[in-house]
Design an enzyme around this catalytic site. Structure first.
Site, mmCIF file in Angstrom:
data_model
loop_
_atom_site.group_PDB
_atom_site.id
_atom_site.type_symbol
_atom_site.label_atom_id
_atom_site.label_comp_id
_atom_site.label_asym_id
_atom_site.label_seq_id
_atom_site.Cartn_x
_atom_site.Cartn_y
_atom_site.Cartn_z
ATOM 1 N N GLU A 1 -28.673 29.455 24.210
ATOM 2 C CA GLU A 1 -28.215 30.724 24.793
ATOM 3 C C GLU A 1 -27.124 31.406 23.958
ATOM 4 O OE1 GLU A 1 -29.162 29.877 29.489
ATOM 5 O OE2 GLU A 1 -27.199 29.311 28.737
ATOM 6 N N GLU B 1 -22.653 24.872 38.154
ATOM 7 C CA GLU B 1 -22.185 26.189 38.559
ATOM 8 C C GLU B 1 -22.060 26.284 40.074
ATOM 9 O OE1 GLU B 1 -24.635 27.141 34.775
ATOM 10 O OE2 GLU B 1 -24.606 25.657 36.384
#
Length: 773
Positions: free
Chosen positions: A332, A475
């Site tokens: 990413e 997360e």
């Protein structure tokens, strides 16, 4: 030796009994409840009872046997209440004993294997290496804990020859997004060892936090380990591991035959490091440590200073972690900053590099060569294949399995870790009592069914498949109880997928062995998920409205569901569910699944069926709108650690659909919702967030029927004062509707600032008495 086919048939006959104890817990029946299932096992005549008078014997000077013996003794004391001494014995006899010994002639096929025998004289464990003895002890412990009882236990006679299918049997934990205390890490390592997993991939750095002390660069933790909570000026969130703590954890893992592979992200996911040392970044400016989950723009620079900095970091990483592999991320890394930087572009030209993907390949290869000089190997996520895979790299495939296939065909070693199947932050069911996580439902069955070696590979290419691992991204998993709920029992399914021969894996056999494991979890204080056995309840009202047909289901198709309708909790003698049944409105149904011996397999679920509850739908009953994705279930506050309300959200479209709801007699709607932190790093996808015209400052919730472009029958202004974590209720009435419709609720709130989320929708009846029935 009993054939594998006959053994499978026997286990199916004992489905969900799972070696549960008879009266008093002293005698066990059925097939051995070992997870992962051994490569070879044959049931023999006789049995052996271990009592408090037994002892564990090891040969003098056999350090590996002694270590394994003490581990077994400790586990038995904690989970069975049996305190067995460990004795040195030059000529140990199995009569009345447990004997553990190293044996270079043990008939196992490869490293980490063991031989375990049980007969009327005792229990014997032999192996060629220390890891094999340890795993033999783990299997023995499982045999000695077939239920939740304490004290003496009888083990049936058997001969086990066992070895792992793959050398890499891993679990990844993300400590960068949410920090876990060292004691919590050690508890997870213990559980891994008890599942014969041997690689702990530790994600230590990312945009949201740098968790590893680097003495040469103290600001990495002084600044990079702390972030402000989203949407406010609250207490900084964070933490880091000192080098002393890391050394202790590494030693703890090694004693359990687990290798820790550290991950230091580069060249992307670098914002926390750049916040600490801005000169490492491309722009030279200091950002805050990120509060946004997802993809952030900050990359490491590619100049000599930054390369040298990261090599110095790797020096300390290699000093702390003796693992062969070091993980450098590589995922990413959007190239925007590199593309607009004159300095980076000049560097590319001087190196003769054609584009930014090739620059990332060059960057990764600098790290790979440096690690190779120190006898280490680089591994990275499958994006490192882009721009040409560096010759020294091994690949961890997360974007499906194609990256592993491509890399193996090129001659690179690979580890399978594909999303969504092996991403354990995905929910396990659509139940409303599942905590936060990603909404690609990955059941126990789907994890168990994962096959590590693709049929697209030749036998030669398949030799490059080192194994597989599951990932726990945090997360939305803020606390240990959430991590444990996500990991267990799907960790059992993973363990069997990477240990047991493919032709010996059968899901019904696995489910038969699982209830005994639940008892061990309870003994060890592990907050496991019962999602696979949880009862889901659905009700449908008759046309006259005077009766409700209730259907009960569970993921485990062979589980016995028992229920009550009189307000009591169901027990082993309660009614067995066989088909939908009718109840009067206002009845509370309680249900739970049971094993064949009458032991419950899950928590009791209860639901009152009346007009009010049946016209009220929580997030689990809503679907994504056309073109949207209710992809996340998020907590009210991003860093909340206690159980809290959760909300299914579509970050891009803020739209929810309730399919085919009857609007006969419905005069309005009430929506309970919340303002959530909009802390998402969307990178290039930010432009795709849907903005809708609003008529009030905070926007509205619009209610449309049949489709989101269909007739609007209500509009409810959202409350102002949209601080993240605040809850609200809005309501509206409408003209009489008829028939069943898809109902679409969409938000016109601004796409900057807090995110509007729906927790529950209640349809209001035009007949007041109906709501109370």
């Amino acid at each position: 030796m009993r054939s594998a086919k006959r053994m499978r048939a026997a286990r199916r006959g004992l489905l969900l009994a799972s070696l549960l104890a008879a009266a008093g817990g002293a005698h066990a029946t059925g097939e051995p409840s070992i997870i992962p299932l051994p490569a070879q096992i044959s049931m023999e005549q006789g049995s052996y009872t271990v009592t408090a008078a037994a002892a564990i014997h090891v040969p003098p000077g056999d350090r590996a046997a002694a270590d394994a013996a003490h581990y077994l003794a400790d586990l038995l004391a904690r989970t069975r209440g049996l305190s067995l001494p460990v004795l040195d014995d030059a000529s140990p006899s199995r009569r009345g004993n447990i004997v553990i010994r190293s044996d270079a002639a043990a008939s196992v096929k490869q490293a980490e294997g063991y031989v375990l025998d049980v007969d009327a004289h005792g229990i014997s464990i032999r192996a060629r290496d220390a890891a094999g003895l340890f795993y033999g002890v783990v299997s023995a412990w499982q045999l000695l804990t077939p239920d939740g009882s304490r004290g003496a236990v009888t083990v049936p006679g058997m001969h086990v020859v066992d070895w792992p299918r793959f050398p890499w049997r891993g679990l990844m934990l993300d400590s960068a997004r949410h920090f876990q205390q060292p004691a919590e890490i050690r508890q997870l390592l213990d559980a891994m060892a008890q599942h014969k997993l041997n690689v702990f991939h530790w994600h230590l750095t990312d945009d949201q936090g740098w968790r590893l002390e680097i003495r040469r660069y103290p600001a990495l933790t002084q600044i990079g380990a702390w972030r402000q909570p989203p949407g406010g000026d609250g207490k900084p969130y964070g933490g880091y591991y000192t080098q002393a703590e890391v050394k202790d954890i590494v030693a703890y893992a090694a004693a359990r035959h687990i290798t820790i592979v550290p991950e230091i992200d580069m060249p992307g996911h670098a914002q926390a490091a750049v916040a600490a040392y801005p000169d490492l970044g491309v722009t030279g400016t200091r950002p805050a440590v990120s509060i946004d989950w997802g993809v952030n723009p900050y990359l490491f620079n590619v100049d000599d200073h930054t390369i040298g900095f990261l090599r110095n970091v790797l020096d300390e990483v290699m000093e702390l972690f003796p693992s062969t592999f070091v993980h450098v991320g590589g995922d990413e890394a959007i190239k925007d900053q590199w593309q607009v930087s004159p300095a980076v572009q000049a560097r590319m030209r001087s190196l003769g590099i054609k584009d930014e993907k090739a620059l990332q390949s060059w960057f990764i290869e600098q790290m790979g060569q440096y690690l190779a000089k120190h006898g280490r190997r680089l591994i990275g996520w499958d994006e490192i294949l882009e721009g040409g895979v560096p010759p020294s790299a091994s690949v961890m495939s997360w974007r499906g399995t194609q990256g592993a296939i491509d890399a193996a065909r090129l001659g690179h070693d690979v580890v399978l870790s594909p999303a969504p199947t092996l991403y354990l932050d995905n929910l396990q069911s659509r139940s409303g009592d599942e905590p936060s996580g990603r909404l690609s439902i990955q059941t126990l069955a789907s994890v168990y069914a994962f096959e590590t070696v693709s049929p697209a590979l030749t036998a030669e290419q398949a030799r490059h498949v080192l194994g597989a691992q599951a990932n726990i991204w945090t997360e939305y998993l803020n606390a240990t109880w959430q991590i444990q709920h996500a990991a267990f029992p799907r960790m059992d399914a993973l363990a069997e997928a990477v240990w047991t021969p493919a032709n010996e894996r059968h899901f019904d056999d696995f489910m038969a062995r699982l209830p005994a494991q639940f008892n061990r979890y309870r003994q060890l204080g592990i907050d496991y998920a019962d999602s696979a056995f949880a009862v889901d309840m659905q009700g449908k009202r008759s046309r006259a409205g005077d009766r409700i047909a209730v259907a009960l289901t569970a993921q485990a198709p062979a589980a016995t569901i028992r229920y009550t309708t009189d307000g009591t909790e169901p027990g082993a003698g309660s009614t067995v569910y066989r088909a939908p049944f009718d109840i009067a409105p206002g009845t509370t149904v309680s249900a739970v699944t049971f094993a064949d011996n009458g032991e419950p397999l899950a928590r009791v679920r209860a639901r009152r069926f009346d007009g009010r509850t049946m016209s009220s739908i929580d997030g689990s009953g809503m679907q994504a709108c056309a073109g949207g994705d209710l992809g996340l279930r998020v907590p009210l506050l991003p860093d909340a650690t206690s159980p809290a309300p959760v909300y299914n959200v579509d970050v891009m479209r803020s739209c929810w659909k309730i399919p085919q709801i009857s609007l006969d007699g419905v005069s309005g709607i009430a929506v309970d919702g919340a303002w959530l932190a909009r802390n998402y790093g969307l990178a290039h996808d930010a432009a795709k967030v849907v903005s809708r015209a609003a008529r009030t400052s905070a926007g509205e919730l619009e209610v449309h029927v049949d489709s989101c472009d269909g007739p609007m029958i209500a509009s409810m202004p959202l409350p102002t004062g949209s601080a993240p974590g605040s809850t609200w209720r809005v309501a509206a009435t409408w003209a009489a509707q008829a028939g069943s419709h898809d109902v679409c609720i969409l938000s016109t709130a601004p796409i900057r600032g807090s995110l509007s989320a729906i927790g529950r929708v209640s349809f209001v009846s035009s007949v007041a008495s109906d709501a109370a029935r």
